[in-house]
Design an enzyme around this catalytic site. Structure first.
Site, PDB file in Angstrom:
ATOM      1  N   GLU A 200      -4.342 -16.692  -7.355  1.00 15.00           N
ATOM      2  CA  GLU A 200      -5.250 -16.448  -6.426  1.00 15.00           C
ATOM      3  C   GLU A 200      -6.738 -16.710  -6.366  1.00 15.00           C
ATOM      4  O   GLU A 200      -7.191 -16.833  -7.425  1.00 15.00           O
ATOM      5  CB  GLU A 200      -5.061 -14.601  -6.261  1.00 15.00           C
ATOM      6  CG  GLU A 200      -4.085 -14.191  -5.444  1.00 15.00           C
ATOM      7  CD  GLU A 200      -4.026 -12.476  -5.550  1.00 15.00           C
ATOM      8  OE1 GLU A 200      -4.982 -12.070  -5.979  1.00 15.00           O
ATOM      9  OE2 GLU A 200      -3.007 -12.062  -5.292  1.00 15.00           O
ATOM     10  N   HIS A 235      -9.319  -3.620 -14.985  1.00 20.52           N
ATOM     11  CA  HIS A 235      -8.410  -3.689 -14.051  1.00 20.52           C
ATOM     12  C   HIS A 235      -7.632  -2.361 -13.980  1.00 20.52           C
ATOM     13  O   HIS A 235      -6.669  -2.294 -13.293  1.00 20.52           O
ATOM     14  CB  HIS A 235      -7.487  -4.834 -13.937  1.00 20.52           C
ATOM     15  CG  HIS A 235      -8.238  -6.198 -13.736  1.00 20.52           C
ATOM     16  ND1 HIS A 235      -9.077  -6.619 -12.956  1.00 20.52           N
ATOM     17  CD2 HIS A 235      -8.111  -7.219 -14.681  1.00 20.52           C
ATOM     18  CE1 HIS A 235      -9.645  -7.793 -13.220  1.00 20.52           C
ATOM     19  NE2 HIS A 235      -9.259  -8.198 -14.266  1.00 20.52           N
ATOM     20  N   ARG A 292       5.937   3.783  -5.065  1.00 23.67           N
ATOM     21  CA  ARG A 292       6.048   5.357  -5.831  1.00 23.67           C
ATOM     22  C   ARG A 292       4.956   6.261  -5.613  1.00 23.67           C
ATOM     23  O   ARG A 292       4.178   5.728  -4.686  1.00 23.67           O
ATOM     24  CB  ARG A 292       6.089   5.245  -7.410  1.00 23.67           C
ATOM     25  CG  ARG A 292       4.767   4.415  -7.533  1.00 23.67           C
ATOM     26  CD  ARG A 292       4.748   4.163  -9.149  1.00 23.67           C
ATOM     27  NE  ARG A 292       3.767   3.110  -9.537  1.00 23.67           N
ATOM     28  CZ  ARG A 292       2.274   3.066  -9.604  1.00 23.67           C
ATOM     29  NH1 ARG A 292       1.750   4.217  -9.426  1.00 23.67           N
ATOM     30  NH2 ARG A 292       1.522   2.228 -10.015  1.00 23.67           N
TER      31      ARG A 292
HETATM   32  P1  ADP Z   1      -1.737  -4.253 -11.129  1.00 21.22           P
HETATM   33  O1  ADP Z   1      -0.208  -4.519 -10.576  1.00 21.22           O
HETATM   34  O2  ADP Z   1      -1.910  -4.613 -12.573  1.00 21.22           O
HETATM   35  O3  ADP Z   1      -2.295  -2.974 -10.456  1.00 21.22           O
HETATM   36  P2  ADP Z   1      -3.270  -5.755  -9.005  1.00 21.22           P
HETATM   37  O4  ADP Z   1      -2.744  -6.928  -8.301  1.00 21.22           O
HETATM   38  O5  ADP Z   1      -2.909  -4.271  -8.099  1.00 21.22           O
HETATM   39  O6  ADP Z   1      -2.530  -5.517 -10.339  1.00 21.22           O
HETATM   40  O7  ADP Z   1      -4.766  -5.850  -9.482  1.00 21.22           O
HETATM   41  C1  ADP Z   1      -5.435  -4.884 -10.215  1.00 21.22           C
HETATM   42  C2  ADP Z   1      -6.922  -5.052 -10.163  1.00 21.22           C
HETATM   43  O8  ADP Z   1      -7.117  -6.457 -10.299  1.00 21.22           O
HETATM   44  C3  ADP Z   1      -7.603  -5.119  -8.791  1.00 21.22           C
HETATM   45  O9  ADP Z   1      -7.477  -3.478  -8.313  1.00 21.22           O
HETATM   46  C4  ADP Z   1      -8.855  -5.684  -8.629  1.00 21.22           C
HETATM   47  O10 ADP Z   1      -9.632  -4.848  -9.517  1.00 21.22           O
HETATM   48  C5  ADP Z   1      -8.376  -6.811  -9.689  1.00 21.22           C
HETATM   49  N1  ADP Z   1      -7.959  -7.881  -8.796  1.00 21.22           N
HETATM   50  C6  ADP Z   1      -6.632  -8.073  -8.331  1.00 21.22           C
HETATM   51  N2  ADP Z   1      -6.537  -9.223  -7.541  1.00 21.22           N
HETATM   52  C7  ADP Z   1      -7.983  -9.813  -7.402  1.00 21.22           C
HETATM   53  C8  ADP Z   1      -8.523 -10.727  -7.079  1.00 21.22           C
HETATM   54  N3  ADP Z   1      -7.917 -11.853  -6.096  1.00 21.22           N
HETATM   55  N4  ADP Z   1      -9.720 -11.042  -6.913  1.00 21.22           N
HETATM   56  C9  ADP Z   1     -10.507 -10.255  -7.642  1.00 21.22           C
HETATM   57  N5  ADP Z   1     -10.059  -9.169  -8.377  1.00 21.22           N
HETATM   58  C10 ADP Z   1      -8.656  -8.718  -8.028  1.00 21.22           C
HETATM   59  P1  ADP Z   2      -1.870   3.890 -10.355  1.00 22.04           P
HETATM   60  O1  ADP Z   2      -1.388   2.398  -9.871  1.00 22.04           O
HETATM   61  O2  ADP Z   2      -0.619   4.840  -9.724  1.00 22.04           O
HETATM   62  O3  ADP Z   2      -3.299   4.301  -9.868  1.00 22.04           O
HETATM   63  P2  ADP Z   2      -2.254   2.621 -12.765  1.00 22.04           P
HETATM   64  O4  ADP Z   2      -2.824   1.616 -12.065  1.00 22.04           O
HETATM   65  O5  ADP Z   2      -3.144   3.389 -13.483  1.00 22.04           O
HETATM   66  O6  ADP Z   2      -1.635   3.647 -11.866  1.00 22.04           O
HETATM   67  O7  ADP Z   2      -1.072   2.385 -13.616  1.00 22.04           O
HETATM   68  C1  ADP Z   2      -0.009   1.915 -13.043  1.00 22.04           C
HETATM   69  C2  ADP Z   2       1.408   2.337 -13.516  1.00 22.04           C
HETATM   70  O8  ADP Z   2       1.345   1.980 -14.947  1.00 22.04           O
HETATM   71  C3  ADP Z   2       1.358   3.641 -13.570  1.00 22.04           C
HETATM   72  O9  ADP Z   2       2.605   3.953 -13.100  1.00 22.04           O
HETATM   73  C4  ADP Z   2       1.074   4.234 -14.715  1.00 22.04           C
HETATM   74  O10 ADP Z   2       1.939   5.225 -15.051  1.00 22.04           O
HETATM   75  C5  ADP Z   2       1.554   3.106 -15.790  1.00 22.04           C
HETATM   76  N1  ADP Z   2       0.551   3.081 -17.084  1.00 22.04           N
HETATM   77  C6  ADP Z   2      -0.599   2.921 -16.853  1.00 22.04           C
HETATM   78  N2  ADP Z   2      -0.964   3.100 -18.271  1.00 22.04           N
HETATM   79  C7  ADP Z   2      -0.085   3.192 -19.192  1.00 22.04           C
HETATM   80  C8  ADP Z   2       0.530   3.255 -20.234  1.00 22.04           C
HETATM   81  N3  ADP Z   2      -0.499   3.334 -21.380  1.00 22.04           N
HETATM   82  N4  ADP Z   2       1.710   3.447 -20.942  1.00 22.04           N
HETATM   83  C9  ADP Z   2       2.503   3.470 -19.771  1.00 22.04           C
HETATM   84  N5  ADP Z   2       2.551   3.417 -18.811  1.00 22.04           N
HETATM   85  C10 ADP Z   2       1.087   3.209 -18.062  1.00 22.04           C
END
Ligand code: ADP
Ligand code: ADP
Ligand code: MG
Length: 664
Positions: A200, A235, A292
């Site tokens: 991306e 992140h 979820r």
């Molecule tokens: P996860 O499944 O680990 O939550 P996400 O795709 O939701 O992964 O991304 C987690 C975080 O990473 C986002 O909240 C943002 O801070 C950063 N991020 C994701 N995609 C981008 C992007 N294209 N550019 C900059 N930061 C990004």
């Molecule tokens: P959300 O996207 O709901 O804000 P997070 O991005 O913090 O939650 O975490 C994404 C998912 O990963 C959540 O379902 C959380 O329960 C799980 N998770 C985060 N940290 C851990 C960990 N250390 N061990 C197990 N599960 C985790």
């Protein structure tokens, strides 16, 4: 509606679900691992079923055991919480096959959104704006690099199956791409068992803005507005708020409608979150959908006045959504801080241990604490070290921020290191207070957030001393009451003390330095001398280690929690730890070849603090109560604690060998 549900989770989210179920008259079944036998979620539930050993893959992640527990207890539905099995399509299918309702979306929707790549392909069709990038099937490294070159650096490589901020690599320039790809794939394989990646465009200074959506089985779908989760560390979300600062109504509607389109494209039912990444100009792109209930759902509940768990239960029972889009509105502003057992000054290393003292701020209209632990519980290495979520609400952001500052200042935890001081600085930092938000805020503000250690305020030593003196008085009174002799000199509250002069010195240790506080008994208090200055001190002990202190003409409220020699002082939102330094504790080990540690005076063993095995120099081994005071016997050198010679409650004679100890 269901009459009994099972909650396939632990910690705060299991407790959160139980709370709503109870309010709705639904009985609850908890499941637990051996490590959680006495956990709060087990205590709160009507029934509980043991799943297996501590490791999640042998307990909370074993679908068959959970379904078996549901069958045995007659639970009609399963709430998966977040994490664990919440986004596991096989589990959703297995529930259906077993005739138990999965409180979540259909398995097909979980599958469709489970891969970030496949989800992006679907969203493209639904005309939801996407981050520029490549999300196809070709995983050839050279091909992916060409795609990255075409997108333009910096780019982000993401594991298609990633989550929780894991499996992401930022690549600043072309020559770094191949190595970063390999490392991302390695992490993806080991964390998610799948090394499929997407590439991306990396958005600079982005905001993370997500939309809460809800669908029902009748085909209705609404959005419950946005949450701003831009304050992140690696992140992972640290602070969340709703609504997003500066969000124009028109953009809110656009994002809400895009999120509903995304949900409808996969036939979504139940609670879901569509995550967008937004540029500073407000333009936004779809990032992923979490199928979820989200960790940060309470901020949405606070601004909409809705209970999202109740909505989940109603939808799962086949009822229509409680409200239509036009009936939903935003009132005020909410913030959530994730309180973690971790050491911000040591790279946020998780901290484990028993919660010896736990005093969250008082809950009410403005403050909510979602937690899975109580005082005395343990933060173990088996699970996420989250202690609680602290949620505040007020009419606007500024007022909510003030509530958060106060609530964090009131939060006291002893026994594990927490991120509370870090969070306090974060909410006080001008960039956050001024809503100058983007995902790099913590990194950019690190000088403010990680200040050099300052000298401890004088008041800390004075308050610790007053607390110690007040406790001595209380103990003396209690002892005389136990003795049944009202004329006992112990019951006098003046300066008379057996073996304790009217003048004495109380010493503390802070790192390598010793700080002495001189104590002279006055008619109604003490005259304390610290660094050649004197103050007249008085005080009163209150419940749960609180105390009211007068220092000359100033009145202060503070808390002092004593754990062995350590004194944890909570004052004006700051937390300070100093160590009582009592010459009586310096008991030497016998000889270089080891030997034992001896009792410095006759007394009673009141606690054993260590396990036989290797111990560090200075490690507390046991507490001896003598002369109405507790004395901690510490390891004089690094070595091995072989055995204790006395059990708790036993009397020891002066000079008795207390332990078998061998110096290293
Ligand atoms: P996860 O499944 O680990 O939550 P996400 O795709 O939701 O992964 O991304 C987690 C975080 O990473 C986002 O909240 C943002 O801070 C950063 N991020 C994701 N995609 C981008 C992007 N294209 N550019 C900059 N930061 C990004
Ligand atoms: P959300 O996207 O709901 O804000 P997070 O991005 O913090 O939650 O975490 C994404 C998912 O990963 C959540 O379902 C959380 O329960 C799980 N998770 C985060 N940290 C851990 C960990 N250390 N061990 C197990 N599960 C985790
Ligand atoms: Mg995400």
């Amino acid at each position: 509606m269901f009459s009994k549900i099972l909650i396939a989770n632990r910690g705060e989210i299991a407790c959160r679900v139980i709370k709503t179920a109870r309010r709705m008259g639904i009985r609850t079944v908890a499941v637990y691992s051996e490590a959680d036998a006495n956990a709060r979620h087990v205590r709160l539930a009507d029934e509980a079923v043991l799943l297996g050993p501590a490791a999640a893959r042998e307990s909370y992640l074993v679908a068959e055991k959970i379904l078996d527990a549901a069958k045995r207890t007659g639970a009609q539905a399963i709430h998966p919480g977040y994490g664990f099995l919440s986004e596991n399509e096989e589990f959703a299918e297995a529930c259906a096959a077993a005739g138990v309702v999965f409180i979540g979306p259909p398995a097909s929707a979980i599958r469709a959104m489970g891969s970030k790549s496949a989800a992006k392909a679907l969203m493209e069709k639904a005309a939801v704006p996407l981050t520029p990038g490549y999300h196809g099937d070709n995983q050839d490294p050279e091909f992916l690099k060409q795609q990255a070159d075409a997108i333009g650096y910096p780019v982000l490589i993401k594991a298609a199956a990633g989550g929780g901020g894991k499996g992401m690599r930022l690549v600043e320039k072309g020559e770094d791409f191949i190595a970063a790809l390999a490392s991302c794939q390695r992490e993806a394989r080991s964390s998610f068992g799948d090394d499929h990646v997407l590439v991306e465009k990396y958005i600079t200074r982005p905001r993370h803005i997500e939309i809460q959506v809800f669908g029902d089985t009748q085909g209705n779908c609404v959005y419950l507005f946005e949450r701003d989760c831009s304050v992140q560390r690696r992140h992972q979300k640290v602070l969340e708020e709703a609504p997003a600062p500066g969000m124009p109504a028109e953009r809110r509607r656009q994002m809400g409608e895009a999120a509903v389109a995304a949900a409808k494209a996969v036939g979504y039912v139940g609670a879901g979150t569509v995550e967008f990444i937004a540029n500073q100009d407000g333009s936004f792109y779809f990032m992923e959908m979490n199928t979820r209930l989200q960790v940060e759902h309470p901020v949405t509940e606070m601004i909409t006045g809705q209970d999202l768990v109740e909505w989940q239960l109603r939808v799962a029972a086949g009822e229509p959504l409680p409200l239509k889009q036009e009936q939903l509105e935003i009132r005020g502003h909410a913030l959530e801080a994730r309180i973690y057992a971790e050491d911000a000054n040591k790279g946020f290393l998780p901290s484990t241990g028993r919660l010896l003292h736990l005093a969250p701020p008082a809950e009410g209209l403005h403050v909510r604490v979602d937690t899975g632990v109580e005082e005395g519980d343990e933060i173990t290495p088996h699970y996420d070290p989250m202690i609680a979520k602290l949620i505040v609400w007020d009419e606007d952001r500024e007022a909510a921020l003030a509530r958060m500052r106060q609530a964090l200042a009131d939060y006291r935890v002893v026994g594990v290191t927490t991120n509370i001081d870090f969070l306090s600085r974060l909410v006080a930092c001008p960039a956050f207070a001024g809503a100058d938000l983007d995902t790099g805020l913590i990194e950019r503000q690190k000088d403010f957030l990680f200040p050099a250690e300052a000298e401890l305020p004088r008041d800390v030593f004075l308050i610790a001393t007053v607390a110690g003196l007040l406790r001595e008085q209380d103990d003396a009174v209690a002892a005389s009451q136990r003795s049944g002799d009202p004329w006992s000199p112990w019951s006098q509250r003046d300066g008379w003390r057996m073996n304790i002069a009217a003048r004495r010195t109380v010493s503390y240790r802070v790192g390598e330095t010793q700080v002495d506080v001189g104590v002279a008994y006055a008619a109604d208090g003490w005259v304390l001398t610290l660094r050649n200055e004197t103050v007249l001190a008085r005080g009163r002990l209150l419940a749960h280690d609180r105390l009211a202190v007068e220092l000359d003409d100033r009145r202060l409220m503070a808390s002092v929690v004593a754990v062995a020699e350590k004194r944890h002082i909570f004052l004006n939102g700051g937390t300070y730890v100093i160590e009582r330094h009592d010459p009586l504790h310096l008991v030497e080990a016998g000889g270089a070849q080891g030997g034992g540690l001896t009792a410095p005076m006759p007394g009673k063993v009141v606690a054993l603090l260590a396990q036989p095995g290797p111990v560090e120099k200075g490690a507390p081994l046991l507490i001896l109560e003598a002369m109405k005071m507790e004395h901690t016997i510490t390891a004089p050198k690094t070595g091995t604690l072989k055995a204790f010679r006395f059990a708790v409650g036993e009397q020891v004679a002066d000079g008795a060998e207390l332990v078998d100890f061998e110096a290293a």
